[in-house]
Design an enzyme around this catalytic site. Structure first.
Site, PDB file in Angstrom:
ATOM      1  N   ASP A 107       0.976  -1.765   0.106  1.00  0.00           N
ATOM      2  CA  ASP A 107      -0.051   0.394  -0.300  1.00  0.00           C
ATOM      3  C   ASP A 107       0.926   0.913  -0.143  1.00  0.00           C
ATOM      4  O   ASP A 107       0.695   2.363   0.719  1.00  0.00           O
ATOM      5  CB  ASP A 107      -0.695  -0.191   1.058  1.00  0.00           C
ATOM      6  CG  ASP A 107      -2.319  -1.571   0.915  1.00  0.00           C
ATOM      7  OD1 ASP A 107      -1.793  -2.011   0.105  1.00  0.00           O
ATOM      8  OD2 ASP A 107      -3.187  -1.117   2.520  1.00  0.00           O
ATOM      9  N   ASP A 112      -4.894  -0.615  -1.564  1.00  0.00           N
ATOM     10  CA  ASP A 112      -6.492   0.113  -1.458  1.00  0.00           C
ATOM     11  C   ASP A 112      -7.438   0.014  -2.239  1.00  0.00           C
ATOM     12  O   ASP A 112      -6.069   1.049  -3.221  1.00  0.00           O
ATOM     13  CB  ASP A 112      -6.323   0.967   0.534  1.00  0.00           C
ATOM     14  CG  ASP A 112      -6.466   0.033   1.473  1.00  0.00           C
ATOM     15  OD1 ASP A 112      -6.613  -0.603   1.470  1.00  0.00           O
ATOM     16  OD2 ASP A 112      -6.881   0.747   1.762  1.00  0.00           O
ATOM     17  N   HIS A 141     -10.604   0.870  -3.089  1.00  0.00           N
ATOM     18  CA  HIS A 141     -12.434   0.951  -2.254  1.00  0.00           C
ATOM     19  C   HIS A 141     -13.212   1.585  -3.295  1.00  0.00           C
ATOM     20  O   HIS A 141     -12.791   2.339  -4.008  1.00  0.00           O
ATOM     21  CB  HIS A 141     -12.095   1.885  -0.982  1.00  0.00           C
ATOM     22  CG  HIS A 141     -11.387   0.909   0.330  1.00  0.00           C
ATOM     23  ND1 HIS A 141     -11.504   0.031   0.165  1.00  0.00           N
ATOM     24  CD2 HIS A 141     -10.137   1.809   1.045  1.00  0.00           C
ATOM     25  CE1 HIS A 141     -10.684   0.266   1.692  1.00  0.00           C
ATOM     26  NE2 HIS A 141     -10.262   0.558   1.704  1.00  0.00           N
ATOM     27  N   SER A 153     -15.658   1.698   5.489  1.00  0.00           N
ATOM     28  CA  SER A 153     -14.911   1.572   6.252  1.00  0.00           C
ATOM     29  C   SER A 153     -15.093   3.113   6.691  1.00  0.00           C
ATOM     30  O   SER A 153     -13.850   4.031   7.900  1.00  0.00           O
ATOM     31  CB  SER A 153     -13.241   1.224   6.084  1.00  0.00           C
ATOM     32  OG  SER A 153     -12.997   1.792   4.499  1.00  0.00           O
ATOM     33  N   HIS A 156     -10.537   7.150   1.911  1.00  0.00           N
ATOM     34  CA  HIS A 156      -9.046   7.367   0.745  1.00  0.00           C
ATOM     35  C   HIS A 156      -8.667   6.090  -0.507  1.00  0.00           C
ATOM     36  O   HIS A 156      -9.393   5.160   0.247  1.00  0.00           O
ATOM     37  CB  HIS A 156      -7.844   6.967   2.223  1.00  0.00           C
ATOM     38  CG  HIS A 156      -8.351   5.118   2.983  1.00  0.00           C
ATOM     39  ND1 HIS A 156      -9.863   5.070   3.463  1.00  0.00           N
ATOM     40  CD2 HIS A 156      -7.503   4.600   2.578  1.00  0.00           C
ATOM     41  CE1 HIS A 156      -9.537   4.019   4.559  1.00  0.00           C
ATOM     42  NE2 HIS A 156      -8.584   3.659   3.200  1.00  0.00           N
ATOM     43  N   LYS A 206      -6.903  -4.458  -3.134  1.00  0.00           N
ATOM     44  CA  LYS A 206      -7.730  -4.808  -1.824  1.00  0.00           C
ATOM     45  C   LYS A 206      -8.612  -4.449  -1.738  1.00  0.00           C
ATOM     46  O   LYS A 206      -8.783  -2.994  -2.038  1.00  0.00           O
ATOM     47  CB  LYS A 206      -6.882  -6.253  -0.884  1.00  0.00           C
ATOM     48  CG  LYS A 206      -5.728  -5.226   0.138  1.00  0.00           C
ATOM     49  CD  LYS A 206      -5.186  -4.896   0.584  1.00  0.00           C
ATOM     50  CE  LYS A 206      -3.740  -4.159   1.001  1.00  0.00           C
ATOM     51  NZ  LYS A 206      -4.300  -3.120   2.279  1.00  0.00           N
ATOM     52  N   GLU A 254     -13.974  -4.943   5.843  1.00  0.00           N
ATOM     53  CA  GLU A 254     -12.744  -4.657   5.774  1.00  0.00           C
ATOM     54  C   GLU A 254     -12.193  -5.167   4.990  1.00  0.00           C
ATOM     55  O   GLU A 254     -11.790  -6.375   4.786  1.00  0.00           O
ATOM     56  CB  GLU A 254     -12.485  -3.829   6.819  1.00  0.00           C
ATOM     57  CG  GLU A 254     -10.970  -2.900   7.032  1.00  0.00           C
ATOM     58  CD  GLU A 254     -10.747  -2.273   6.166  1.00  0.00           C
ATOM     59  OE1 GLU A 254     -10.415  -2.391   5.027  1.00  0.00           O
ATOM     60  OE2 GLU A 254     -10.713  -0.992   6.402  1.00  0.00           O
ATOM     61  N   ALA A 299       0.039   0.580   6.174  1.00  0.00           N
ATOM     62  CA  ALA A 299       0.937   0.798   7.752  1.00  0.00           C
ATOM     63  C   ALA A 299       0.792  -0.150   8.557  1.00  0.00           C
ATOM     64  O   ALA A 299       0.184  -1.610   8.167  1.00  0.00           O
ATOM     65  CB  ALA A 299      -0.007   1.667   8.601  1.00  0.00           C
ATOM     66  N   CYS A 336      -1.838  -2.657   7.178  1.00  0.00           N
ATOM     67  CA  CYS A 336      -2.611  -3.441   6.192  1.00  0.00           C
ATOM     68  C   CYS A 336      -0.689  -4.821   6.250  1.00  0.00           C
ATOM     69  O   CYS A 336      -0.858  -5.776   5.410  1.00  0.00           O
ATOM     70  CB  CYS A 336      -2.727  -2.770   4.996  1.00  0.00           C
ATOM     71  SG  CYS A 336      -4.029  -2.135   4.877  1.00  0.00           S
TER      72      CYS A 336
END
Length: 234
Positions: free
Chosen positions: A11, A52, A54, A60, A99, A124, A131, A172, A176
């Protein structure tokens, strides 16, 4: 049998790394030289970058929940395991700022990353109902490759290539990276995280995260360790 190693870069996206990123992780950009050095290394047989990805209506995102319990980073919800049709199973879920929305600049991987060395990109968190911190499965352990949660069965891809060892870096560290490392160990890989190659959303949590990773079967290495230095001389 000699090790067959993979690198997973977790990420390293604009929203997590830029000073004005929507969910910027403190000092995340400091990891970039080490991560690029690892990407340039010939010690890895396979190199993966995750991100990510999304939808706007992701569960989330704090803005998708009613006031007053929708404060980013502060509020929590009880998330149901809808994906597996087990709504009686719930999990406490922290709410985040919007985000890494699909197709936005914030969701793009850093332009400074040596992406020419990456063999696979795993997107993902694409199922709005649940989540997904880990690149291997969602928070309930569901794998929905090709069905909305994640674009690839990462464990399957690594096993197909005979990977034995997995090294993880990125952001992070407390989310993740943490869950990707734990799932890699669960999937049967000898798993390592290089601690200078990660940064946490909540920096003070790293000692506890590190302890949890070790209990989960992973090894936490320093970039100065001989094992890591050998990666740069292979």
């Amino acid at each position: 049998m000699s090790a067959v190693s993979a690198l997973i870069v977790v990420d390293m996206q604009n929203d997590f790394c830029l000073p004005k990123g929507a969910l910027a992780v403190e000092n995340a950009m400091e990891t970039l030289p080490l991560i690029n050095k690892l990407l340039d290394s010939d010690a890895f047989n396979y190199k993966v970058a995750t991100k990510d990805w999304h939808p706007q209506n992701h569960i989330s995102f704090a803005s998708n929940h009613p006031e007053p319990h929708n404060k980013p980073l502060e509020s929590f919800i009880d998330m149901k395991n809808i994906v597996a049709n087990k709504p009686h199973e719930t999990m406490r879920q922290r709410l985040w700022p919007v985000h890494c929305v699909q197709g936005t600049r914030g969701a793009e991987l850093l332009s400074e990353l040596h992406m020419d060395k990456v063999d696979l990109i795993v997107e993902k968190g694409t199922d709005e109902r649940v989540e997904m911190y880990s690149a291997f499965s969602d928070s309930f352990g569901n794998l929905t490759a090709g069905e909305g949660g994640v674009t690839h069965d990462l464990a399957g891809r690594l096993h197909e290539r005979g990977i034995t060892d997995v090294y993880c870096v990125g952001v992070a560290g407390d989310y993740c990276v943490n869950y990707t490392v734990l799932d890699a160990a669960k999937a049967g890989f000898k798993t390592f995280v290089i601690e200078q190659g990660q940064r946490c959303v909540d920096p003070g949590t790293w000692p506890d995260v590190k302890n949890g990773l070790q209990k989960g079967g992973a090894q936490v290495l320093s970039e100065d360790d001989e094992q890591v230095q050998r990666l740069f001389t292979s």
